[in-house]
Every structure is written in structure tokens, then in C-alpha cells.
Design an enzyme around this catalytic site. Sequence first.
Site, PDB file in Angstrom:
ATOM      1  N   ARG A 132      61.742  31.612 148.233  1.00 38.03           N
ATOM      2  CA  ARG A 132      62.803  30.816 147.643  1.00 38.03           C
ATOM      3  C   ARG A 132      63.192  29.608 148.484  1.00 38.03           C
ATOM      4  O   ARG A 132      63.236  28.493 147.975  1.00 38.03           O
ATOM      5  CB  ARG A 132      64.046  31.677 147.395  1.00 38.03           C
ATOM      6  CG  ARG A 132      65.142  30.922 146.651  1.00 38.03           C
ATOM      7  CD  ARG A 132      66.357  31.768 146.394  1.00 38.03           C
ATOM      8  NE  ARG A 132      66.081  32.897 145.506  1.00 38.03           N
ATOM      9  CZ  ARG A 132      67.011  33.745 145.073  1.00 38.03           C
ATOM     10  NH1 ARG A 132      68.271  33.592 145.476  1.00 38.03           N
ATOM     11  NH2 ARG A 132      66.711  34.729 144.271  1.00 38.03           N
ATOM     12  N   HIS A 166      59.046  31.640 136.979  1.00 36.17           N
ATOM     13  CA  HIS A 166      60.223  31.641 137.857  1.00 36.17           C
ATOM     14  C   HIS A 166      61.439  32.210 137.114  1.00 36.17           C
ATOM     15  O   HIS A 166      62.239  31.457 136.548  1.00 36.17           O
ATOM     16  CB  HIS A 166      60.515  30.203 138.320  1.00 36.17           C
ATOM     17  CG  HIS A 166      61.409  30.110 139.512  1.00 36.17           C
ATOM     18  ND1 HIS A 166      61.012  30.452 140.781  1.00 36.17           N
ATOM     19  CD2 HIS A 166      62.697  29.701 139.636  1.00 36.17           C
ATOM     20  CE1 HIS A 166      61.989  30.253 141.632  1.00 36.17           C
ATOM     21  NE2 HIS A 166      63.033  29.798 140.959  1.00 36.17           N
ATOM     22  N   TYR A 194      68.463  16.313 127.051  1.00 32.93           N
ATOM     23  CA  TYR A 194      68.490  14.876 126.806  1.00 32.93           C
ATOM     24  C   TYR A 194      67.415  14.123 127.590  1.00 32.93           C
ATOM     25  O   TYR A 194      66.964  13.064 127.154  1.00 32.93           O
ATOM     26  CB  TYR A 194      69.862  14.298 127.189  1.00 32.93           C
ATOM     27  CG  TYR A 194      71.007  14.873 126.406  1.00 32.93           C
ATOM     28  CD1 TYR A 194      71.049  14.750 125.013  1.00 32.93           C
ATOM     29  CD2 TYR A 194      72.050  15.539 127.043  1.00 32.93           C
ATOM     30  CE1 TYR A 194      72.101  15.291 124.289  1.00 32.93           C
ATOM     31  CE2 TYR A 194      73.101  16.073 126.330  1.00 32.93           C
ATOM     32  CZ  TYR A 194      73.128  15.950 124.954  1.00 32.93           C
ATOM     33  OH  TYR A 194      74.157  16.484 124.239  1.00 32.93           O
TER      34      TYR A 194
END
Length: 750
Positions: free
Chosen positions: A35, A81, A126
Site C-alpha cells: 500500500r 484493488h 465528470y
Amino acid sequence: MSTDDLNLEGVERLPLKTFTEKAYLDYAMYVILDRALPHVGDGLKPVQRRIIYAMSELGLSALSKHKKSARTVGDVLGKFHPHGDSACYEAMVLLAQPFSSRYPFVDGQGNWGSPDDPKSFAAMRYTEARLSPHAQLLLSELGQGTADWVPNFDGTLDEPKVLPARLPNVLLNGGTGIAVGMATDIPPHNLREVAAACIHLLAHPEASVDDLCSHIQGPDFPTEAEIITPRKELMALYRTGQGSLRLRARYDRENGDIIITALPHQVSGARILEQIAAQMNARKLPMVEDLRDESDHEHPTRLVITPRSNRVDIPGLMAHLFATTDLERSYRVNMNVIGLDGRPQVKPLVQLLTEWLSFRTETVRRRLQWRLDRVETRLHVLAGLLIAYLNLDEVIRIIRDQDEPGPALQARFDLTPAQVDAILELKLRHLARLEEVKIRGEQDGLTQERDQLQAILGSSEQLRALVRTEITADAEKFGDDRRSPIVSRAAAQALDESALIPSEPLTVVLSRMGWVRAAKGHEVDAAGLNYKSGDGFLSASPGRSNQQAVFIDSTGRTYALAAHTLPSARGQGEPLSGRLSPPDGACFVGVMMGAPDDLYLLTTDHGYGFICALEDLISRNRSGKVVLTVPEGARVLPPVRIQNLARQRLAVATSDGHLLITALADLPRMAKGKGNRIIHIPSARLKAREAWMVPPALVAEGEALQVVAGRKFKAIKGAELEAYQAERGHRGQKLPRGFQKVDALICVIP
């Protein structure tokens, strides 16, 4: 029911301590390895690697159309993930922001944030994205046997363990991360400089940090702020893998204004304006008149600071802003990465590049071996096809006559199963005579390629030369000029508070009851001000608003207050006891102001005193500091400012009518103490308070001395004044009749 009654067969039982310790260590290792920390090979953390790989699998190359970011994030979460979508999208945003990544791997369309507010990016539904050209450095060799593949989280797909990076991205883009018990902070670097260092290290494996730093000048951030860390500290940083950097904004002068054109990495221009405006509102920047932001698309950073006048010390002002705002910022460096052995370690520059070159060399070797295997397989197939063309009629007969032509062909022409399959899969149109020519041509080309591959794989020198050639080509294709200049600058220092306060004339007035106030200007009738009932004028001192007002009390202690903080003389002021803590029973005697090296005469009425610089009297403590030692039964006299130590003489008189004129320069200059005897007064008369020294006066050549005894005044000047001249410590001459009870001495300018 007790635990003995439970059926625990097949259940593992562990002490709680053992279980919790193992669970915590497992979690810690997961956070460290999967991580938070980048791998030395590709310089990526797992989420970054998965984003780039998922985008390549979606066909989002630098030449494709942009696709919604939500599509990419969905693929990353669903396939590789399984974590939060917001964290994954934020990692993708950092890969796309040109002000966050030195070499962005994601090319975004839409609102991806701004330097003023990096987290102001639009939602992933967006924005659109595709891979940038720089992503080729990570993906171009992925399908060529260069990567180890591991199962994804649910075992349904495979993902690359490490991407086959062609350049050391661990230094190019750097990285930050916080794991359990460790962290990483690697600054970005210039691609050309790092590539040159790698080439040098390939040719000189024993190269030192000094050798590599002749190519790598230092970190290179996305912004154009100056790196002001000394060269010696940069070398120590690369030598140990740990340290710190300082970045400073760049500014120019334009029509008297200060134009800030570049800010340190991850510093917001809006935040800078807030910090400067806060100081202006607090009246701590009187030399700044206006502040505005003129940044636009053409000038991404343009902050304008307008000085109050052209007399403002611009370098001094900017040094103050560098020290008190984010215009100068420190960055921690901790080059902690996961090495080729799978363990996290803080790696110095030489070890980091050496390990990456080992990774790169092995990657190139695997790529060449993969290609060699493909070439040899193809040559093997071509050899079988050539046998078929040379015996085409018989091959056709066997295929037509045999139910199982494969084993027959294999037995007849001594072919392998792979060659037989290739022959049986031939199309009729490939049986033309020209196909034999093509096969022989392809065979010659592949044979030559095989020989070259075998030669490279068999020679470590040729393998290193190939790696060097490819690094050089990538540096020419993707490299750019340095953005962050490395310059030598003096350390920034905040201006003293007094330097930030307007220098205006004022007069500090002290009353007999210890009330203080400050009147503007020097032409002030201090005695004529309004005082409280029972109070009156005691002392006044002219000075400037940016100076300290120093007070002395009856115990010989001195105190200091900033003059600009004192109340206005429009009122009656405020008691000093509210700000200071003098001893019980002490009262204030006088006030002093001036430059730090101005001299004052401190005396007691027992006839002792010394000369002291004003800076030696200043105390930051509310309870002050002891400067003048007061003999038992003596009183502190008001301090006297010395205008000219060489020209002025000291006039002292006792209350019983003795006058002494002596050289002022004969008195010692001290920081504290009792001082020396100025005039002799019999001890018996001192103890009985029958005689004491009145406040002294300083007389220059051509000035007269006025002796005050009750309502009588006597002016002494010229030769008459010289008659009272004697060495320090004498009794002095007796004054004429009528002046046996002296109250004061006053210097008079004729």
C-alpha cells in the site's frame, strides 16, 4: 455452559498475546508492502501500478480517445484493488496533475484541480483520462516476458508484480507514503540528469556519490522555485538517503512592485496571500501597501506585493516573508523503498541506482531471452515448412491418402509435432513457389537476429551496452530541461519587531505615581499635561515609536516596554504596575529612550554612579533586572542622558551647599553595579540625612550652570565655573551664602 463442554475439536487455540501480535505484524507488513511504499523497480505503489495497468488494458494509450475516469476507477477496484473509490481516484488525480507529478503518467481532460487547491478536482464521473506518452516507459515491454505475474485479489486474473520500467521512475517522480512504523519521502528529479548518472554508473560500477552528483545536481520539482539547500547538505542527503530540502519562491521587480513568479512545491498562492494579509492586518507589515493576485493562464503564478515607498528595503522585506510564510518551505527526504529482495530499506543514491540498474539489466535480459525463444521457435517451424515445400507432392499425397496425416508426416520427414501442425495449417494459396523464397528470406533474417541475441545474452558487456543505448534514447525522447534552479542563498530571517513598526517621534511621560503614556512628537509640554488628582509630572524622554522605553525604580531595577504599545497622551495613561512587577514598596524614578548605544548616567544620592549603555538596561522580564546597586539608606536619582561624553562635564552638588565640576569621562562605563564615588559626603551626615547629592547636571563648554536653592537662583559660567573644577571624589567647593541648601542643578544654554 463452560468451555470444557464446547466441542473445540479442529479449532486452533492461541494465547491472546500471540494472536494480537501476529495480526498486527501481518497488517503492518501488508501496509508496508502492498500500500504505502514504492518499489525500486518501477517506483510505483500498488494502487498506482494497478491504475496504469488497468488503463493499458482498457486501451487508453496516449493515442486513444479519453474515457471517463469512473470507467478506469471501476476497472481498478473490480479487478485489482478492492479499496475505496475516492482513495483510488485521488491517486489517479495525483498521477495526472502536472504540478504534483514531475512526469505525469495520466493525461486528463476536465477539472483536475489547481495549484491553489489541488483537491478541487471534479468528481470522477465528470473527468476523462488516458495514459500520457511517459507511460510508455512503464508499459512498452510489459508483454515481452519481462514481468512476473501474480493472481489478483480473487484469483480470477493475473496482474504484473512490477512494471518493466525503462528509467528509474523511483527518482524521476519520487513519492510519499506513510506505512506502519516507517514512511517515505522521495523528491522528484530531472530525467536527463538521472539518465546520465545511470549511464555513468554502468560504465563505472565503483562510482561514488560525488561522481554521480556531477550529473544529478539535486532534486527537480514541477514548480520553478529555487532549491537553496547548500551543496554540502545535498551531498549528505544522497550519501545517507535521508535529510531535508529548502525551497524558496522566486520574485522579480516590476515598476517598483514585487512580482512572485514561482512558488515552492505544493504551496498555494491563495495561502500565501492569506499569510501576508494576516500580518498586514496585525500591523506587522507597515512597509507593504497593497497585495493582489494577478495569476492567469498565461502567468500561472503572479502574486503582486506593492511596497509603501521606494525606500523600503526589498531584500529585507522578502527575507522576512520567506521566514514567516510558506514562500520558503522545508521538505523532508527519506528514500525508503522496497528493494529487489522485497524488503523496505532507506537506500542512498549509489545503492538505489545500482539496484535499479540490476533490475533493468535483468529486465532487458528477460526480454531478449523471450525474443530469442520466439525466434528459435519460428526458425524451427520454418525449417519444417521448408521441408514441406521441397517435398510438396509427397506431402500432399500423404495428406490425401492418410486418415491421420500428422504421424505419417512426422515419421516420413522426421518432423516435430509443432512442425507438423504448421504444415497442416497451411492454406492452399501459400503453396505457391514464391512462398519458398519468403521462407528462406525470413529464415535468414531470423537467423541473423538469433545470432545477435545470443551474442548479447552471452556477453555482459554487450548487455550493458544495450541498456546504456536504450537509456540514452529514452532520455533524448522524454527528457526536458531542469525546472528548479539550485542557488546559494543566505538563510531567511524575520525582521525584528521594532523594524516592522513605523518610526515616528514620540515622548514617553512618567508621573510621580507611576502612570505612563506616550505623546506624539518631541515638542511636548509634559509638565502641562492633565494628571490624576494628587499626581504630577515626574520624568519624560523623547524617542521613536519603534524603540524601547526603559524605566528605573527606587531599588535600581530597570524594565523595558515597547514604546508603540504605551497608551496615548490624550488620556491620563495607565499604571506601570499593570504591566510590570516591581518589588513591594518600590516606586519609579525615571524613564529613558534612545538608540541601543546611547549612554546614560545612573547615580544614587550617596554620591556614587557610573555610565551605562541603554541596551544594557533593557529587560524582557516583567520583574526587570538589577542594574544599579543602591547603598543602604540611599535613593536612586533620575537618570541623565549623555549627549557627548568627550565634551560634557559632570556637575554635582550636595544638599548642604558643596559644588563639584569634574570630567564625565572619568566615570567608569559598566553594565551594572554601584559605580564609583563622584563627590565625597561625610558618612555621618549621610546616615543622619543631613547631606546628600542632588540630581546631577551635564555642562558643555559655553553653557552655564544654574543652582536652585529654594526660591533663589544663581547662574555660574565661565571662569567662575572653572573655580569648582576638581577631580572626581573630592568634597567640592562651598557655594556662596544663601545657597547652603541646594535643591537642584540646571544646565542653561546662554
